[in-house]
Design an enzyme around this catalytic site. Structure first.
Site, PDB file in Angstrom:
ATOM      1  N   ASN A  74     -84.913 -35.344  55.051  1.00 57.86           N
ATOM      2  CA  ASN A  74     -83.589 -35.764  54.606  1.00 57.86           C
ATOM      3  C   ASN A  74     -82.634 -34.582  54.710  1.00 57.86           C
ATOM      4  O   ASN A  74     -82.864 -33.572  54.060  1.00 57.86           O
ATOM      5  CB  ASN A  74     -83.645 -36.266  53.152  1.00 57.86           C
ATOM      6  CG  ASN A  74     -82.326 -36.873  52.726  1.00 57.86           C
ATOM      7  OD1 ASN A  74     -81.477 -37.189  53.566  1.00 57.86           O
ATOM      8  ND2 ASN A  74     -82.132 -37.010  51.431  1.00 57.86           N
TER       9      ASN A  74
ATOM     10  N   HIS B 188     -88.236 -25.436  48.165  1.00 63.80           N
ATOM     11  CA  HIS B 188     -88.740 -26.152  46.993  1.00 63.80           C
ATOM     12  C   HIS B 188     -90.121 -25.606  46.698  1.00 63.80           C
ATOM     13  O   HIS B 188     -90.977 -25.595  47.585  1.00 63.80           O
ATOM     14  CB  HIS B 188     -88.817 -27.653  47.275  1.00 63.80           C
ATOM     15  CG  HIS B 188     -87.477 -28.229  47.628  1.00 63.80           C
ATOM     16  ND1 HIS B 188     -86.646 -28.776  46.683  1.00 63.80           N
ATOM     17  CD2 HIS B 188     -86.818 -28.297  48.805  1.00 63.80           C
ATOM     18  CE1 HIS B 188     -85.529 -29.180  47.277  1.00 63.80           C
ATOM     19  NE2 HIS B 188     -85.602 -28.895  48.567  1.00 63.80           N
TER      20      HIS B 188
ATOM     21  N   HIS C  60     -83.055 -21.860  50.945  1.00 64.31           N
ATOM     22  CA  HIS C  60     -83.256 -23.261  50.536  1.00 64.31           C
ATOM     23  C   HIS C  60     -84.741 -23.618  50.598  1.00 64.31           C
ATOM     24  O   HIS C  60     -85.278 -23.890  51.668  1.00 64.31           O
ATOM     25  CB  HIS C  60     -82.442 -24.188  51.454  1.00 64.31           C
ATOM     26  CG  HIS C  60     -82.467 -25.617  51.022  1.00 64.31           C
ATOM     27  ND1 HIS C  60     -81.546 -26.532  51.465  1.00 64.31           N
ATOM     28  CD2 HIS C  60     -83.299 -26.299  50.202  1.00 64.31           C
ATOM     29  CE1 HIS C  60     -81.818 -27.723  50.935  1.00 64.31           C
ATOM     30  NE2 HIS C  60     -82.884 -27.602  50.173  1.00 64.31           N
TER      31      HIS C  60
ATOM     32  N   ASN D 114     -85.289 -28.975  41.547  1.00 65.46           N
ATOM     33  CA  ASN D 114     -86.030 -30.228  41.309  1.00 65.46           C
ATOM     34  C   ASN D 114     -87.540 -30.036  41.150  1.00 65.46           C
ATOM     35  O   ASN D 114     -88.349 -30.642  41.846  1.00 65.46           O
ATOM     36  CB  ASN D 114     -85.710 -31.272  42.389  1.00 65.46           C
ATOM     37  CG  ASN D 114     -86.101 -30.824  43.783  1.00 65.46           C
ATOM     38  OD1 ASN D 114     -86.346 -29.639  44.015  1.00 65.46           O
ATOM     39  ND2 ASN D 114     -86.157 -31.748  44.716  1.00 65.46           N
TER      40      ASN D 114
ATOM     41  N   ASP E 185     -85.668 -25.282  53.961  1.00 66.14           N
ATOM     42  CA  ASP E 185     -85.813 -26.500  53.154  1.00 66.14           C
ATOM     43  C   ASP E 185     -87.303 -26.841  52.996  1.00 66.14           C
ATOM     44  O   ASP E 185     -87.713 -27.999  53.068  1.00 66.14           O
ATOM     45  CB  ASP E 185     -85.032 -27.680  53.761  1.00 66.14           C
ATOM     46  CG  ASP E 185     -84.810 -28.805  52.746  1.00 66.14           C
ATOM     47  OD1 ASP E 185     -85.197 -28.644  51.576  1.00 66.14           O
ATOM     48  OD2 ASP E 185     -84.262 -29.847  53.135  1.00 66.14           O
TER      49      ASP E 185
ATOM     50  N   ASP F 214     -79.718 -30.505  44.749  1.00 63.41           N
ATOM     51  CA  ASP F 214     -80.359 -30.792  46.034  1.00 63.41           C
ATOM     52  C   ASP F 214     -81.369 -31.930  45.922  1.00 63.41           C
ATOM     53  O   ASP F 214     -82.180 -31.971  44.997  1.00 63.41           O
ATOM     54  CB  ASP F 214     -81.055 -29.551  46.579  1.00 63.41           C
ATOM     55  CG  ASP F 214     -81.735 -29.854  47.903  1.00 63.41           C
ATOM     56  OD1 ASP F 214     -81.086 -30.451  48.767  1.00 63.41           O
ATOM     57  OD2 ASP F 214     -82.923 -29.537  48.051  1.00 63.41           O
TER      58      ASP F 214
HETATM   59 ZN   LIG Z   1     -83.925 -29.327  49.857  1.00 67.43          ZN
END
Ligand SMILES: [Zn+2]
Length: 274
Positions: free
Chosen positions: A193, A13, A11, A38, A220, A92
Site C-alpha cells: 500500500n 515498521h 520509514h 502502528n 517501508d 502511517d
Molecule cells: Zn508504512
C-alpha cells in the site's frame, strides 16, 4: 557502514520486536531508522513511547508518534508532551481525512509524515486517489505552513504534482520505496500500500528521484503480522544501488537519498541524530 556514510531509513515498521528487526536492518547495511507508530498498542502517548525507547536495539532506531489517538483519525495525541522524544508524527497506514486536524498539527511546526493513500482495495479500484489526497494536503500546507513529508509516493501524477509545488516554492519533502521504482504490478504479485502501478509510474518515480522531486528512498519495511507490505530491509540497498548501476542516480545523489536528505528531514523537526 556500507557506503562510508550512515544509511538512514526513515520509514519502517518494527511491530513489537525492535531487537529482531533492527538486527536485520543492521545486517542489511542500515545504520539508523525511523519506525512508525502502528505497533500494538500504538505509540500514541508518552508512556508507550518511553517504553518503546527502552527496548533493546542493534542500530539507532527512532520512533514517530501517532498523529491521532489509536490511529483513529479523530483526536490529536498530546503533541507537546511527546514531541521531544520522537522524530515526528504519522498515522502511517491510515489516511487522515480530517484536514482540520492536519492543519492543527502543522501549526505546531513538528515534522508530519503523511500517508496519502487509501486502503489497498480502494487504491486498486481508484489509483488516482493518492494524487488527490496529496493535493488536499498541499492546499492545507500552502495556507498553514509547517513541515510536511509525504510517504511512499508511487504514481506519476503525484510526482508531477509535487514537482510543480516545489517549483512554486512550497516547502515539502517526499519519499518513495524501492518497490515503486523497480516493479510494476505485473512483475510482482504482492500486496503493498499503495499498490504497485504501471511502467509509466516506475519511470516517473525514477525521473523524480533523478531531478530531486523525490528527496528520499525509504524501505517501508513491513514484517508480519501485516495485511500489506514487504519486509524489504535486505533488498533495500541492492535495489537502491541499482539506480546507480542503471545511470538514474550518481553515487552522490544516492547519498542524498539515503543519508543527507533523511538526516535533514529528521533534524527539521528538532530531533538530533547521534
Ligand atoms: Zn508504512
Amino acid at each position: 557502514m556500507y557506503f562510508g556514510y550512515p544509511v538512514i531509513d526513515i520509514h519502517t515498521h518494527l511491530r513489537n520486536d525492535i531487537a529482531k528487526h533492527t538486527r536485520i536492518a543492521k545486517a542489511s547495511g542500515i545504520d539508523a531508522l525511523v519506525y512508525m507508530a502502528n505497533c500494538h498498542p500504538p505509540l500514541d502517548n508518552l508512556e508507550r513511547i518511553k517504553q518503546s525507547l527502552e527496548a533493546e536495539r542493534y542500530c539507532q532506531a527512532m520512533p514517530v508518534s501517532a498523529i491521532t489517538k489509536n490511529l483513529e483519525g479523530k483526536e490529536l495525541v498530546d503533541i507537546d508532551e511527546v514531541k521531544s522524544l520522537v522524530v515526528g508524527f504519522s498515522d502511517d497506514g491510515q489516511y487522515l481525512e480530517d484536514l482540520s486536524l492536519l492543519q492543527e498539527i502543522l501549526k505546531k511546526q513538528v515534522l508530519v509524515m503523511a500517508h496519502c493513500s487509501p486502503s489497498y482495495e480502494r487504491g486498486i479500484e481508484n489509483p488516482d486517489l493518492e494524487t488527490e489526497f496529496i493535493k488536499r494536503y498541499l492546499n492545507v500546507l500552502e495556507k498553514t505552513g509547517g513541515k510536511l513529508h509525504i510517504q511512499h509516493v508511487s504514481k506519476k501524477e503525484s510526482v508531477d504534482l509535487i514537482r510543480n509545488a516545489k517549483k512554486h516554492g512550497i516547502n515539502i519533502t517526499c519519499e518513495t520505496c524501492p518497490h515503486y521504482f523497480t516493479y510494476t504490478y505485473k512483475d510482482l504479485d504482492t500486496k503493498v500500500n499503495p499498490p504497485l502501478a504501471l511502467e509509466q509510474d516506475v519511470l516517473a518515480i525514477k525521473e523524480g528521484l533523478s531531478d530531486g522531486t523525490i528527496d528520499v528512498i525509504a524501505s517501508d519495511y513491513a514484517p508480519e503480522p501485516r495485511k500489506t507490505g514487504i519486509a524489504g530491509f535486505r533488498s533495500f540497498i541492492p535495489l537502491s544501488y541499482g539506480l546507480v548501476s542503471e545511470g538514474v542516480l550518481s553515487e552522490g545523489q544516492l547519498k542524498e537519498k539515503l543519508h543527507t536528505n533523511p538526516k535533514k528531514i529528521i533534524e527539521s523537526g528538532g530531533y538530533k541524530l547521534d
